[in-house]
Motif scaffolding. Structure first.
Motif, PDB file in Angstrom:
ATOM      1  N   THR A 484       0.844  -1.198   0.000  1.00  0.00           N
ATOM      2  CA  THR A 484       0.000   0.000   0.000  1.00  0.00           C
ATOM      3  C   THR A 484       0.878   1.246   0.000  1.00  0.00           C
ATOM      4  O   THR A 484       1.748   1.399   0.859  1.00  0.00           O
ATOM      5  CB  THR A 484      -0.924   0.014   1.231  1.00  0.00           C
ATOM      6  N   LEU A 485       0.625   2.120  -0.967  1.00  0.00           N
ATOM      7  CA  LEU A 485       1.419   3.340  -1.095  1.00  0.00           C
ATOM      8  C   LEU A 485       0.514   4.570  -1.031  1.00  0.00           C
ATOM      9  O   LEU A 485      -0.606   4.569  -1.557  1.00  0.00           O
ATOM     10  CB  LEU A 485       2.171   3.369  -2.434  1.00  0.00           C
ATOM     11  N   ARG A 512       6.203   2.196   6.459  1.00  0.00           N
ATOM     12  CA  ARG A 512       7.282   1.229   6.199  1.00  0.00           C
ATOM     13  C   ARG A 512       8.496   1.911   5.594  1.00  0.00           C
ATOM     14  O   ARG A 512       9.634   1.610   5.915  1.00  0.00           O
ATOM     15  CB  ARG A 512       6.799   0.137   5.237  1.00  0.00           C
ATOM     16  N   PHE A 513       8.246   2.806   4.640  1.00  0.00           N
ATOM     17  CA  PHE A 513       9.337   3.586   4.066  1.00  0.00           C
ATOM     18  C   PHE A 513       8.755   4.899   3.556  1.00  0.00           C
ATOM     19  O   PHE A 513       7.541   5.024   3.341  1.00  0.00           O
ATOM     20  CB  PHE A 513      10.059   2.833   2.939  1.00  0.00           C
ATOM     21  N   LEU A 559       4.953   7.225   0.378  1.00  0.00           N
ATOM     22  CA  LEU A 559       4.982   6.484   1.639  1.00  0.00           C
ATOM     23  C   LEU A 559       4.490   5.062   1.423  1.00  0.00           C
ATOM     24  O   LEU A 559       3.419   4.847   0.848  1.00  0.00           O
ATOM     25  CB  LEU A 559       4.079   7.156   2.683  1.00  0.00           C
ATOM     26  N   GLY A 560       5.277   4.091   1.883  1.00  0.00           N
ATOM     27  CA  GLY A 560       4.807   2.715   1.957  1.00  0.00           C
ATOM     28  C   GLY A 560       4.242   2.497   3.347  1.00  0.00           C
ATOM     29  O   GLY A 560       4.937   2.712   4.349  1.00  0.00           O
ATOM     30  N   VAL A 561       2.959   2.115   3.427  1.00  0.00           N
ATOM     31  CA  VAL A 561       2.306   2.077   4.737  1.00  0.00           C
ATOM     32  C   VAL A 561       1.660   0.731   5.018  1.00  0.00           C
ATOM     33  O   VAL A 561       1.320  -0.025   4.107  1.00  0.00           O
ATOM     34  CB  VAL A 561       1.237   3.194   4.844  1.00  0.00           C
ATOM     35  N   ASP A 562       1.482   0.462   6.314  1.00  0.00           N
ATOM     36  CA  ASP A 562       0.717  -0.690   6.787  1.00  0.00           C
ATOM     37  C   ASP A 562      -0.445  -0.159   7.615  1.00  0.00           C
ATOM     38  O   ASP A 562      -0.273   0.720   8.452  1.00  0.00           O
ATOM     39  CB  ASP A 562       1.582  -1.603   7.675  1.00  0.00           C
ATOM     40  N   GLY A 563      -1.610  -0.720   7.386  1.00  0.00           N
ATOM     41  CA  GLY A 563      -2.789  -0.267   8.106  1.00  0.00           C
ATOM     42  C   GLY A 563      -3.881   0.160   7.147  1.00  0.00           C
ATOM     43  O   GLY A 563      -3.659   0.313   5.943  1.00  0.00           O
ATOM     44  N   LEU A 584      -4.075   7.019  -3.364  1.00  0.00           N
ATOM     45  CA  LEU A 584      -3.857   5.751  -2.673  1.00  0.00           C
ATOM     46  C   LEU A 584      -3.633   4.676  -3.729  1.00  0.00           C
ATOM     47  O   LEU A 584      -4.451   4.509  -4.637  1.00  0.00           O
ATOM     48  CB  LEU A 584      -5.060   5.400  -1.803  1.00  0.00           C
ATOM     49  N   VAL A 585      -2.527   3.958  -3.622  1.00  0.00           N
ATOM     50  CA  VAL A 585      -2.171   2.937  -4.609  1.00  0.00           C
ATOM     51  C   VAL A 585      -1.935   1.620  -3.880  1.00  0.00           C
ATOM     52  O   VAL A 585      -1.157   1.576  -2.910  1.00  0.00           O
ATOM     53  CB  VAL A 585      -0.905   3.342  -5.389  1.00  0.00           C
TER      54      VAL A 585
END
Length: 587
Positions: A484-485, A512-513, A559-563, A584-585
């Motif tokens: 998820t980006l 994440r990054f 942004l690489g995200v979790d959630g 949102l990708v």
């Protein structure tokens, strides 16, 4: 911050696993590869009507030679993505119908080469020495040595029609027995044949009168059906013998029966027939029972090793296809050579991600539509030297439609990709750019064009097995397209990163990054030129200068995200000061 490494996706839950039907006996070694990820249903003895009733719920079908995969069956298999033939020939599969429905047909062209060649030699020796009749005689309590005198094969001539992999293997074995080998194959390389000790001829008329044994190793096509009839068999020596471990029908069975009865030839070794199992009273059944024939029940590929080989081969291909990979022996798609397969594999993943990134980042402003746009997919550096880029074309189509189709792109493959582009009004051009690939050995560029709109660009490259996006529209980047980006278009000013971090942190979203992508050199030069040119007519000078200065400070925050990223999170991010746009990708 360096891009994150690949994280393998978890296996699907049992209730959502793709299903594979195996209606014939297939070696368990290959099926074991599939069972950890897919539901494998082995159900032998099914009738045609049983298959028709069951097939709608299956995603894959693995058969051997007995199951007839008809157009009706393929049309009923609404979920089918692959039909695999555990063997070489696919004449029991309607390949044209499969192609029409976008179903990949794969086989194992190399798995049983040794087995088929050895069985050919076994039948050759058995016919030469009357092994079948001798065995039956001894079992009947007889001792008929004088009636069963055979011939030696050394110094005899073996004629081969079809000098492919099996034909060449047979040739080498026969030469090892001291035989002379002559072959007919218009596609065979004279240099390769000569190097193997094989003499090539140009016609049946030249071949048939000279041979003591004749074997055919061709597929059953319109051009090879009844290839040898009465006229051809009459041209052979009365002492000659014929062999068939290829396909029933290359010899006209009625003509072959007559040739044996009339003494035009001395014998035959047959492993395949036009109708299997044999139908009582048919020419095939009469041939099998003929005293001059050694007959076996289609045993050419029936060795433990061959069954394991073909099972492992086709099951590996089914595994790859169902998880979006490339087959190595697709019958209804261009052949992927092993070395090309290895080179293309990471780029297939990259191009699919680029297509999905395009749809989710750029096309979302058009309601997720990609139809009506023209795309250009360019291959740079070493990648430009690969001629078979059909898998990359299909990967782009899959990526473009994956986030906007009910099937999530799983219905796209190298067979039906072109049809899907036509249905959706997508135009894709491929370019092979013979450059050095820039900073990378190979690179890929995706451009999108629309009348009256600016060009949109995504560039990517592969490093080792990892894939990266190096350009997103006007911005230079270096991130791993996975998971998820959040892509935020913003003014590059102090405090932006902190504000974004506060918003996502408040909603329990872990980063994440993160990477800030600045304007590339060309975009920055244009922005600076707009400042130097001053205001356009009707615009306040201060506003123009301020706007131009702002343009030179644009950036992307990736942004690489979790959630869970909800609509509320996106709205809150979009309202933050200096944030121009948020997308949102999910990749």
């Amino acid at each position: 911050m360096s891009p994150s490494a690949d994280t393998p996706s978890p296996p699907p839950s049992p209730s959502h696993r793709p299903k594979i039907l195996v209606p014939e006996k297939v070696s368990s070694e290959g099926l074991a590869l599939l069972r950890s990820l897919y539901e494998v249903d082995t159900r032998t003895g099914l009738s045609a009507s049983d298959l028709l009733e069951l097939i709608p719920s299956y995603h894959g079908l693995i058969v051997r030679s007995e199951t007839q995969v008809t157009a009706e069956l393929l049309a009923a298999g609404r979920k089918l993505r692959v039909v695999a033939r555990a063997g070489v020939g696919v004449d029991n599969i309607n390949v044209d119908a499969a192609t029409k429905h976008g179903i990949i047909v794969v086989n194992s062209p190399a798995g049983n080469i040794v087995a088929a060649a050895e069985h050919t030699i076994a039948l050759l020796l058995a016919t030469a020495r009357n092994v079948g009749r001798a065995d039956a005689s001894v079992k009947a309590g007889k001792w008929e040595r004088s009636k069963l005198v055979g011939i030696e094969v050394g110094h005899k001539t073996l004629g081969i029609i079809g000098l492919g992999k099996v034909g060449m293997k047979v040739a080498r074995m026969a030469i090892g027995l001291g035989m002379k080998v002559t072959a007919l194959d218009p596609y065979a390389s004279p240099e390769v044949a000569k190097g193997a000790g094989v003499s090539l001829v140009s016609s049946l008329a030249e071949l048939l009168p000279t041979v003591d044994f004749l074997t055919i190793h061709t597929p059953l096509l319109a051009s090879t059906l009844n290839l040898l009839g009465e006229a051809e068999l009459q041209k052979m020596k009365p002492t000659s013998r014929v062999l068939n471990v290829a396909r029933g029908g290359v010899y006209n069975e009625e003509a072959l029966l007559k040739a044996l009865d009339e003494g035009w030839i001395a014998g035959a070794g047959l492993d395949v027939f036009t109708k299997e199992p044999l139908v009582e009273g048919s020419a095939a059944a009469k041939l099998a029972a003929h005293p001059k024939v050694v007959a076996t029940p289609h045993l050419g590929a029936s060795t433990v090793e061959a069954q394991e080989n073909v099972s492992m081969d086709v099951c590996t291909q089914v595994l790859e296809i169902l998880r979006g990979g490339l087959p190595t022996a697709a019958v209804n798609a261009p052949l992927i050579l092993p070395e090309e397969y290895r080179r293309l594999q990471p780029f297939v993943k990259l191009v699919e991600k680029m297509g999905s990134l395009y749809t989710q980042h750029f096309a979302r402003t058009q309601g997720g539509m990609v139809g009506g746009r023209r795309f250009e997919l360019s291959y740079h550096g070493e990648l430009a030297g690969i001629s078979n880029t059909r898998p990359l074309f299909a990967a782009l189509v899959k990526g473009l439609v994956s986030s906007i189709s009910d099937a999530g792109g799983r219905d796209v493959n190298i067979v039906n990709a072109t049809l899907i582009t036509k249905d959706r009004g997508i135009a894709i051009d491929e370019k092979h750019v013979r450059d050095d690939g820039g900073a990378h050995a190979s690179a890929v560029t995706l451009r999108s064009f629309e009348a009256g709109a600016e060009e949109q660009v995504i560039e990517g490259y592969v490093s080792g097995k990892a894939i990266f996006i190096s350009k997103l529209d006007r911005f230079t980047a270096n991130f791993h397209p996975d998971g998820t980006l959040l892509v935020l278009h913003n003014y590059d000013e102090p405090g932006k990163i902190g504000n974004v971090g506060l918003v996502v942190g408040k909603h329990g979203i872990n980063i994440r990054f993160m990477q800030v992508a600045g304007l590339n050199q060309e975009a920055r030069a244009k922005a600076e030129a707009s400042v130097a040119d001053g205001p356009v007519e009707g615009e306040a000078e201060g506003a123009a200068v301020g706007g131009g200065q702002q343009l030179t400070k644009e950036a992307l925050m990736i942004l690489g995200v979790d959630g869970e990223v909800t609509k509320e999170v996106l709205e809150e991010l979009g309202k933050a000061e200096g944030i121009l746009d948020v997308s949102l990708v999910r990749l």
